[in-house]
Scaffold this motif. Structure first.
Motif, PDB file in Angstrom:
ATOM      1  N   ARG A  29       0.913  -1.146  -0.043  1.00 58.65           N
ATOM      2  CA  ARG A  29      -0.049  -0.068   0.224  1.00 58.65           C
ATOM      3  C   ARG A  29       0.863   1.353  -0.004  1.00 58.65           C
ATOM      4  O   ARG A  29       0.573   2.185   0.656  1.00 58.65           O
ATOM      5  CB  ARG A  29      -1.090  -0.001   1.219  1.00 58.65           C
ATOM      6  CG  ARG A  29      -0.155  -0.128   2.475  1.00 58.65           C
ATOM      7  CD  ARG A  29      -1.236  -0.258   3.758  1.00 58.65           C
ATOM      8  NE  ARG A  29      -0.556  -0.056   4.874  1.00 58.65           N
ATOM      9  CZ  ARG A  29      -0.131  -1.140   5.722  1.00 58.65           C
ATOM     10  NH1 ARG A  29      -0.515  -2.243   5.191  1.00 58.65           N
ATOM     11  NH2 ARG A  29       0.371  -0.800   6.711  1.00 58.65           N
ATOM     12  N   ARG A  30       1.902   1.174  -0.751  1.00 58.59           N
ATOM     13  CA  ARG A  30       2.817   2.322  -0.871  1.00 58.59           C
ATOM     14  C   ARG A  30       2.056   3.666  -1.066  1.00 58.59           C
ATOM     15  O   ARG A  30       1.283   3.827  -1.912  1.00 58.59           O
ATOM     16  CB  ARG A  30       3.908   1.965  -1.941  1.00 58.59           C
ATOM     17  CG  ARG A  30       4.963   3.005  -2.155  1.00 58.59           C
ATOM     18  CD  ARG A  30       6.079   2.489  -3.329  1.00 58.59           C
ATOM     19  NE  ARG A  30       6.558   1.119  -2.366  1.00 58.59           N
ATOM     20  CZ  ARG A  30       7.513   1.418  -1.356  1.00 58.59           C
ATOM     21  NH1 ARG A  30       7.955   2.207  -0.904  1.00 58.59           N
ATOM     22  NH2 ARG A  30       8.086   0.118  -1.018  1.00 58.59           N
ATOM     23  N   GLU A  31       2.557   4.484  -0.357  1.00 62.39           N
ATOM     24  CA  GLU A  31       2.055   5.754  -0.551  1.00 62.39           C
ATOM     25  C   GLU A  31       2.631   6.673  -1.858  1.00 62.39           C
ATOM     26  O   GLU A  31       3.749   6.388  -1.991  1.00 62.39           O
ATOM     27  CB  GLU A  31       2.334   6.672   0.791  1.00 62.39           C
ATOM     28  CG  GLU A  31       1.655   6.069   1.906  1.00 62.39           C
ATOM     29  CD  GLU A  31       1.883   7.187   3.167  1.00 62.39           C
ATOM     30  OE1 GLU A  31       1.562   6.679   4.246  1.00 62.39           O
ATOM     31  OE2 GLU A  31       2.592   8.075   3.056  1.00 62.39           O
ATOM     32  N   ALA A  32       1.804   7.440  -2.346  1.00 63.24           N
ATOM     33  CA  ALA A  32       2.191   8.305  -3.254  1.00 63.24           C
ATOM     34  C   ALA A  32       3.456   9.144  -2.930  1.00 63.24           C
ATOM     35  O   ALA A  32       3.574   9.664  -1.894  1.00 63.24           O
ATOM     36  CB  ALA A  32       1.028   8.959  -4.222  1.00 63.24           C
ATOM     37  N   ARG A  44       2.308   3.277 -15.740  1.00 67.56           N
ATOM     38  CA  ARG A  44       2.720   2.878 -14.481  1.00 67.56           C
ATOM     39  C   ARG A  44       1.862   2.070 -13.943  1.00 67.56           C
ATOM     40  O   ARG A  44       0.877   1.743 -14.250  1.00 67.56           O
ATOM     41  CB  ARG A  44       2.767   4.404 -13.650  1.00 67.56           C
ATOM     42  CG  ARG A  44       3.846   5.511 -14.082  1.00 67.56           C
ATOM     43  CD  ARG A  44       4.003   6.619 -13.302  1.00 67.56           C
ATOM     44  NE  ARG A  44       4.456   6.182 -11.992  1.00 67.56           N
ATOM     45  CZ  ARG A  44       4.781   6.968 -11.154  1.00 67.56           C
ATOM     46  NH1 ARG A  44       4.399   8.395 -11.225  1.00 67.56           N
ATOM     47  NH2 ARG A  44       5.419   6.660  -9.991  1.00 67.56           N
ATOM     48  N   ARG A  45       2.405   1.489 -12.654  1.00 71.71           N
ATOM     49  CA  ARG A  45       1.437   0.467 -12.109  1.00 71.71           C
ATOM     50  C   ARG A  45       0.301   0.835 -11.634  1.00 71.71           C
ATOM     51  O   ARG A  45      -0.135   1.781 -11.298  1.00 71.71           O
ATOM     52  CB  ARG A  45       2.382  -0.116 -10.738  1.00 71.71           C
ATOM     53  CG  ARG A  45       1.666  -1.149  -9.975  1.00 71.71           C
ATOM     54  CD  ARG A  45       2.671  -1.475  -8.926  1.00 71.71           C
ATOM     55  NE  ARG A  45       1.848  -2.459  -8.147  1.00 71.71           N
ATOM     56  CZ  ARG A  45       2.307  -3.068  -7.045  1.00 71.71           C
ATOM     57  NH1 ARG A  45       3.603  -2.857  -6.489  1.00 71.71           N
ATOM     58  NH2 ARG A  45       1.671  -3.817  -6.146  1.00 71.71           N
ATOM     59  N   THR A  97       0.392   8.537  -9.404  1.00 69.55           N
ATOM     60  CA  THR A  97      -0.334   9.431  -8.510  1.00 69.55           C
ATOM     61  C   THR A  97      -1.394   9.722  -9.068  1.00 69.55           C
ATOM     62  O   THR A  97      -2.081  10.775  -8.846  1.00 69.55           O
ATOM     63  CB  THR A  97       0.739  10.309  -8.053  1.00 69.55           C
ATOM     64  OG1 THR A  97       0.921  11.165  -9.319  1.00 69.55           O
ATOM     65  CG2 THR A  97       1.840   9.901  -7.377  1.00 69.55           C
ATOM     66  N   VAL A 108      -3.128  11.699  -5.955  1.00 68.08           N
ATOM     67  CA  VAL A 108      -3.839  11.061  -5.245  1.00 68.08           C
ATOM     68  C   VAL A 108      -2.922  10.120  -4.324  1.00 68.08           C
ATOM     69  O   VAL A 108      -2.179   9.654  -5.004  1.00 68.08           O
ATOM     70  CB  VAL A 108      -4.924  10.335  -5.931  1.00 68.08           C
ATOM     71  CG1 VAL A 108      -5.889  11.396  -6.554  1.00 68.08           C
ATOM     72  CG2 VAL A 108      -4.498   9.537  -6.867  1.00 68.08           C
ATOM     73  N   ALA A 109      -3.419   9.731  -3.201  1.00 67.34           N
ATOM     74  CA  ALA A 109      -2.753   8.676  -2.449  1.00 67.34           C
ATOM     75  C   ALA A 109      -2.940   7.240  -2.894  1.00 67.34           C
ATOM     76  O   ALA A 109      -4.062   7.166  -3.785  1.00 67.34           O
ATOM     77  CB  ALA A 109      -3.359   8.922  -0.755  1.00 67.34           C
ATOM     78  N   THR A 110      -2.506   6.265  -2.440  1.00 69.28           N
ATOM     79  CA  THR A 110      -2.758   4.841  -2.803  1.00 69.28           C
ATOM     80  C   THR A 110      -3.843   4.509  -2.211  1.00 69.28           C
ATOM     81  O   THR A 110      -4.100   3.189  -2.439  1.00 69.28           O
ATOM     82  CB  THR A 110      -1.517   3.949  -2.599  1.00 69.28           C
ATOM     83  OG1 THR A 110      -0.860   4.352  -1.118  1.00 69.28           O
ATOM     84  CG2 THR A 110      -0.306   4.455  -3.566  1.00 69.28           C
ATOM     85  N   VAL A 139      -2.429  13.208  -1.668  1.00 68.20           N
ATOM     86  CA  VAL A 139      -1.323  13.047  -1.029  1.00 68.20           C
ATOM     87  C   VAL A 139      -0.868  14.148  -0.053  1.00 68.20           C
ATOM     88  O   VAL A 139       0.157  13.888   0.923  1.00 68.20           O
ATOM     89  CB  VAL A 139      -0.064  13.348  -2.014  1.00 68.20           C
ATOM     90  CG1 VAL A 139      -0.011  11.986  -2.846  1.00 68.20           C
ATOM     91  CG2 VAL A 139      -0.288  14.533  -2.969  1.00 68.20           C
ATOM     92  N   ALA A 197      -2.047   9.474   5.332  1.00 73.12           N
ATOM     93  CA  ALA A 197      -3.109   8.934   4.535  1.00 73.12           C
ATOM     94  C   ALA A 197      -4.004   7.780   4.834  1.00 73.12           C
ATOM     95  O   ALA A 197      -3.457   6.754   5.803  1.00 73.12           O
ATOM     96  CB  ALA A 197      -2.237   8.372   3.046  1.00 73.12           C
ATOM     97  N   ARG A 225      -5.909   4.116   4.792  1.00 69.69           N
ATOM     98  CA  ARG A 225      -5.552   2.622   4.174  1.00 69.69           C
ATOM     99  C   ARG A 225      -7.053   2.189   3.520  1.00 69.69           C
ATOM    100  O   ARG A 225      -6.862   1.505   2.578  1.00 69.69           O
ATOM    101  CB  ARG A 225      -5.401   1.765   5.230  1.00 69.69           C
ATOM    102  CG  ARG A 225      -3.930   1.949   5.603  1.00 69.69           C
ATOM    103  CD  ARG A 225      -3.764   1.295   7.189  1.00 69.69           C
ATOM    104  NE  ARG A 225      -3.722  -0.037   7.187  1.00 69.69           N
ATOM    105  CZ  ARG A 225      -3.400  -0.928   7.988  1.00 69.69           C
ATOM    106  NH1 ARG A 225      -2.952  -0.399   9.132  1.00 69.69           N
ATOM    107  NH2 ARG A 225      -3.625  -2.265   8.112  1.00 69.69           N
ATOM    108  N   GLU A 262      -3.613   4.147   9.523  1.00 65.31           N
ATOM    109  CA  GLU A 262      -2.694   3.453  10.421  1.00 65.31           C
ATOM    110  C   GLU A 262      -2.784   3.455  11.966  1.00 65.31           C
ATOM    111  O   GLU A 262      -2.872   2.582  12.675  1.00 65.31           O
ATOM    112  CB  GLU A 262      -1.372   3.414   9.889  1.00 65.31           C
ATOM    113  CG  GLU A 262      -1.163   2.781   8.675  1.00 65.31           C
ATOM    114  CD  GLU A 262       0.443   2.463   8.340  1.00 65.31           C
ATOM    115  OE1 GLU A 262       1.265   3.489   8.970  1.00 65.31           O
ATOM    116  OE2 GLU A 262       0.800   1.945   7.425  1.00 65.31           O
TER     117      GLU A 262
END
Lengths: 182, 399
Positions: A94-97, B162-163, B182, B201-203, B221, B244, B246, B262
């Motif tokens: 869940r790597r952060e951007a 990108r992924r 992102t 944006v965050a993941t 982010v 961020a 989860r 978290e």
């Protein structure tokens, strides 16, 4: 693994008998290396503190079952490093951007060392570009001074896997050291 | 040791955690508190009890080898339970306790599990997510996103530089949102019209708001969450969450949103007003709404005891009384509510089990060997590397 020192055996015996000062001596002796090992594997200050703290709490919970003829460090380091690997793997998913792309590990292959990624210029970056499993064996070998056989025992891994991870991890890190050499 | 390796050792020893001494000062009182709170064990108990237990084990082991002995041991285990009310687990997932189909994301790829326990690996994809009526699964692998039918037939694929992660199908089936690098992008359900909705944006996987016209909540982010109308691109609200999130989870009526980080759980209403916040210890967590309700189940990790607890709470400004549903040693990581809302699937990673909890009758069924059934042989990796990372249970009828 080396037998515990007389002093350490006395601390463990004291802690098992309820002495907080004996426990404090054990804590002061072992906290810095446990904390640092967790930090080098997870590369996150807050998480390293939590992981090392949880390892000590687990040790306190199981203190009565601990065989004081055995050294305390490996027992603690096994907990720290395994938890750190689990945490780092979960984090990678869940790597952060915005975090650096090198170091991304997809878990596809046993020996993925992010081949083909740019090689960073410092050891911290070099460690980050290894998978958590590779970081763990490098840290156990070169920070905590365990032999490959002891690492295999600590991580429940075949000796060959430890050697292969060490070799690949070290090749990668030494390349960084070489590149900085004038 | 060679010169290079000595140099490496020296460099490693110079890398220190930030705030190292302060961390030691913070942690010692916690460790001391746990030490003082434990029950010290006397020498007699510590040393004599194991010997007595070993002797008893020999006797019981011999008795258990006989048929009547085996029955007796089974009865005792059922009566006491190892960690009440955990039941004796079945070794194989032979059936689901109720209707619906599971989509299980495992290290080998997404699996589809039918109510009779039969299962099918969709392929070497990294993650999958249901379409609203389970007619398709949106799957991702590296830099590709693909819509496949449950029988594995591919409907469409899009590649990005990108992924790709976090793909989610809108509740009406007409949009798919996904993350790449992102960027947050949205594509029509037939794979056409792929476009960027937001940058930076965050993941956090985005979450479509149920019952609303293509409204999507996502993380940014800079530590916020935002709700946007994806067809017009208009942001309806933003709310700060700090680090961020989860997981973002909507209630079935789209009126409550949980943002799980978290170290926190934040509760919002549909307008982005924060109704409450709960601090959480660092560790495994997860949340799922009970069907047709603003009540939710939260996985709460207890670092001092190494246990996980399932707690039922209200997503209201007055959260009311918490109800503890189940607790056990080790980590819980997965939650999925059955389509009829009566069963909750819980992934109990440390025990390598799935628990099926009946929410209205406090019944528990357990299935063990989950990592091997879905993740393949363990070899030398830890159990958590083989255990399914998420499960969704399709499909609830429309509210």
């Amino acid at each position: 693994m080396a037998a515990p020192s007389r002093e350490e055996r006395a601390w463990v015996r004291g802690a098992q008998s309820g002495s907080a000062s004996a426990l404090e001596a054990l804590f002061r002796e072992h906290w810095p290396r446990a904390h640092r090992a967790a930090y080098l594997v997870v590369q996150d200050g807050a998480a390293a503190e939590d992981i090392a703290q949880e390892a000590f709490l687990a040790a306190v919970r199981n203190l009565d079952r601990f065989d004081r003829r055995r050294p305390f460090g490996p027992w603690l380091h096994r907990i720290v490093v395994n938890r750190a690997i689990d945490w780092a793997r979960a984090r990678a998913l869940r790597r952060e951007a915005g975090e650096p792309l090198f170091g991304e590990w997809d878990g596809d292959t046993e020996d993925n060392v992010s081949l083909g990624n740019p090689i960073p210029e410092d050891i911290a970056g070099g460690l980050r570009s290894l998978s958590p499993e590779h970081r763990a064996v490098v840290v156990l070998r070169y920070l905590l001074d365990y032999t490959p056989g002891e690492i295999a025992e600590l991580l429940d891994l075949p000796r060959g896997t430890v050697n292969s991870r060490l070799r690949r991890g070290l090749d990668h890190l030494e390349e960084i050291i070489d590149r900085r050499r004038p | 040791m060679s010169k290079e390796r000595k140099g490496l050792k020296r460099e490693l020893q110079q890398l220190s955690p930030p705030d190292e001494l302060e961390a030691q000062r913070r942690v010692w009182p916690v460790v001391r508190g746990a030490f003082e709170g434990r029950e010290p064990v006397s020498w007699h108990r510590r040393n004599v009890r194991p010997l007595a237990l070993a002797a008893a084990a020999v006797v019981v082991g011999a008795a258990a080898l006989s048929a009547p002995g085996r029955a007796f041991v089974g009865d005792v285990r059922d009566a006491i339970g190892e960690d009440a009310p955990a039941p004796k687990p079945k070794r194989v997932l032979a059936s689901l306790p109720t209707g619906g189909t599971l989509l299980v994301n495992s290290p080998r790829g997404p699996w589809i599990v039918q109510p009779d326990g039969s299962r099918r690996l969709l392929g070497r994809y990294w993650e999958g997510s249901w379409s609203p009526r389970a007619q398709h699964v949106i799957v991702t692998r590296a830099r590709e996103i693909t819509a496949v039918k449950p029988n594995g037939v591919i409907r469409w694929t899009i590649g990005r530089p990108r992924r790709i992660t976090g793909a989610r199908w809108s509740p009406d089936g007409f949009r798919v949102a996904y993350l790449t690098g992102t960027e947050l992008r949205v594509v029509a359900g037939d794979g056409t019209g792929d476009k960027v909705l937001r940058n930076r944006v965050a993941t956090t996987p985005p979450a479509w708001r149920p019952g609303a016209n293509h409204q999507l909540v996502f993380g940014t982010v800079d530590g916020q969450i935002a709700l946007a109308q994806t067809d017009t691109g208009v942001t309806r609200w933003r709310a700060p969450v700090g680090e961020a999130a989860r997981q973002l989870v909507w209630s079935e009526d789209g009126q409550r949103l949980l943002a799980l980080g978290e170290r926190y759980l934040r509760i919002f209403d549909a307008k982005g007003t924060e109704l409450g916040v709960l601090g959480l210890p660092l560790g495994p967590s997860g949340a799922a709404f009970v069907r047709k309700s603003h009540r939710f189940v939260l996985i709460r990790w207890q670092p001092a005891t190494g246990r996980s607890e399932l707690v039922l709470m209200d997503a209201e400004s007055e959260r009311g009384e918490e109800r503890s549903l189940f607790s056990a040693a080790g980590e819980f990581e997965t939650l999925a509510v059955s389509p009829n809302g009566r069963w909750l699937l819980v992934g109990w990673v440390g025990a390598d089990q799935w628990l099926f909890l009946r929410l209205d009758a406090l019944r528990v069924r357990a299935v063990s060997n989950i990592a091997e059934q879905f993740g393949g042989p363990r070899r030398d990796r830890p159990l958590s590397a083989h255990f399914p990372s998420s499960v969704s249970w399709c499909c609830p009828a429309s509210p």
